[in-house]
Design a protein around this motif. Sequence first.
Motif, PDB file in Angstrom:
ATOM      1  N   VAL A   1     -14.433 -48.450 -18.241  1.00 30.80           N
ATOM      2  CA  VAL A   1     -15.328 -49.521 -17.835  1.00 30.80           C
ATOM      3  C   VAL A   1     -14.447 -50.538 -17.114  1.00 30.80           C
ATOM      4  O   VAL A   1     -13.417 -50.959 -17.647  1.00 30.80           O
ATOM      5  CB  VAL A   1     -16.001 -50.184 -19.060  1.00 30.80           C
ATOM      6  N   ASN A   2     -14.811 -50.890 -15.909  1.00 30.70           N
ATOM      7  CA  ASN A   2     -14.032 -51.859 -15.137  1.00 30.70           C
ATOM      8  C   ASN A   2     -14.683 -53.232 -15.252  1.00 30.70           C
ATOM      9  O   ASN A   2     -15.882 -53.372 -15.042  1.00 30.70           O
ATOM     10  CB  ASN A   2     -13.973 -51.433 -13.661  1.00 30.70           C
ATOM     11  N   VAL A   3     -13.868 -54.215 -15.606  1.00 35.03           N
ATOM     12  CA  VAL A   3     -14.345 -55.586 -15.749  1.00 35.03           C
ATOM     13  C   VAL A   3     -13.534 -56.469 -14.813  1.00 35.03           C
ATOM     14  O   VAL A   3     -12.306 -56.499 -14.893  1.00 35.03           O
ATOM     15  CB  VAL A   3     -14.211 -56.088 -17.199  1.00 35.03           C
ATOM     16  N   THR A   4     -14.206 -57.145 -13.910  1.00 33.56           N
ATOM     17  CA  THR A   4     -13.561 -58.072 -12.985  1.00 33.56           C
ATOM     18  C   THR A   4     -13.997 -59.479 -13.344  1.00 33.56           C
ATOM     19  O   THR A   4     -15.190 -59.757 -13.432  1.00 33.56           O
ATOM     20  CB  THR A   4     -13.951 -57.770 -11.528  1.00 33.56           C
TER      21      THR A   4
ATOM     22  N   ALA B   1     -18.174 -62.738 -13.964  1.00 34.03           N
ATOM     23  CA  ALA B   1     -17.627 -61.445 -14.358  1.00 34.03           C
ATOM     24  C   ALA B   1     -18.561 -60.337 -13.908  1.00 34.03           C
ATOM     25  O   ALA B   1     -19.787 -60.506 -13.903  1.00 34.03           O
ATOM     26  CB  ALA B   1     -17.419 -61.383 -15.862  1.00 34.03           C
ATOM     27  N   THR B   2     -17.971 -59.216 -13.533  1.00 37.74           N
ATOM     28  CA  THR B   2     -18.729 -58.016 -13.199  1.00 37.74           C
ATOM     29  C   THR B   2     -18.243 -56.897 -14.107  1.00 37.74           C
ATOM     30  O   THR B   2     -17.041 -56.660 -14.216  1.00 37.74           O
ATOM     31  CB  THR B   2     -18.515 -57.611 -11.729  1.00 37.74           C
ATOM     32  N   ILE B   3     -19.186 -56.246 -14.767  1.00 38.27           N
ATOM     33  CA  ILE B   3     -18.879 -55.092 -15.599  1.00 38.27           C
ATOM     34  C   ILE B   3     -19.452 -53.886 -14.877  1.00 38.27           C
ATOM     35  O   ILE B   3     -20.629 -53.879 -14.502  1.00 38.27           O
ATOM     36  CB  ILE B   3     -19.513 -55.233 -17.003  1.00 38.27           C
ATOM     37  N   HIS B   4     -18.612 -52.863 -14.680  1.00 34.40           N
ATOM     38  CA  HIS B   4     -19.028 -51.726 -13.872  1.00 34.40           C
ATOM     39  C   HIS B   4     -18.391 -50.456 -14.420  1.00 34.40           C
ATOM     40  O   HIS B   4     -17.200 -50.449 -14.743  1.00 34.40           O
ATOM     41  CB  HIS B   4     -18.588 -51.955 -12.419  1.00 34.40           C
ATOM     42  N   ARG B   5     -19.185 -49.419 -14.536  1.00 31.21           N
ATOM     43  CA  ARG B   5     -18.653 -48.107 -14.910  1.00 31.21           C
ATOM     44  C   ARG B   5     -19.158 -47.079 -13.910  1.00 31.21           C
ATOM     45  O   ARG B   5     -20.338 -46.720 -13.895  1.00 31.21           O
ATOM     46  CB  ARG B   5     -19.080 -47.708 -16.312  1.00 31.21           C
TER      47      ARG B   5
END
Length: 91
Positions: free
Chosen positions: A34-37, A23-27
């Motif tokens: 907050v974008n979570v992939t 998972a990647t958490i990115h803002r």
Amino acid sequence: MKIYKLELAGQIKPGQCIPDVFATIHRPLGDTYVNVTIRWADGSEKIHSVQATDSDDIWSMAECLQENLDGCKGTNSMIHDYYRILQDFAD
């Protein structure tokens, strides 16, 4: 200090070299989401956008991350570990 991106790896099962899920958490700077992939070893992925000011939305994402990365439906305290991580990206 402000965190803008964090990468997480799921559990490594016995006999495996790498986890089945990441998972990647990115803002992005200045964004309200907050974008979570979440990416699986088969190449599929799911992208989530979480409202940075909505604690219910953040909790729901924490539940999703916990279940996918840990490979089981977790306890409240297990989910709370992911919730604390996501709070670093919240307002």
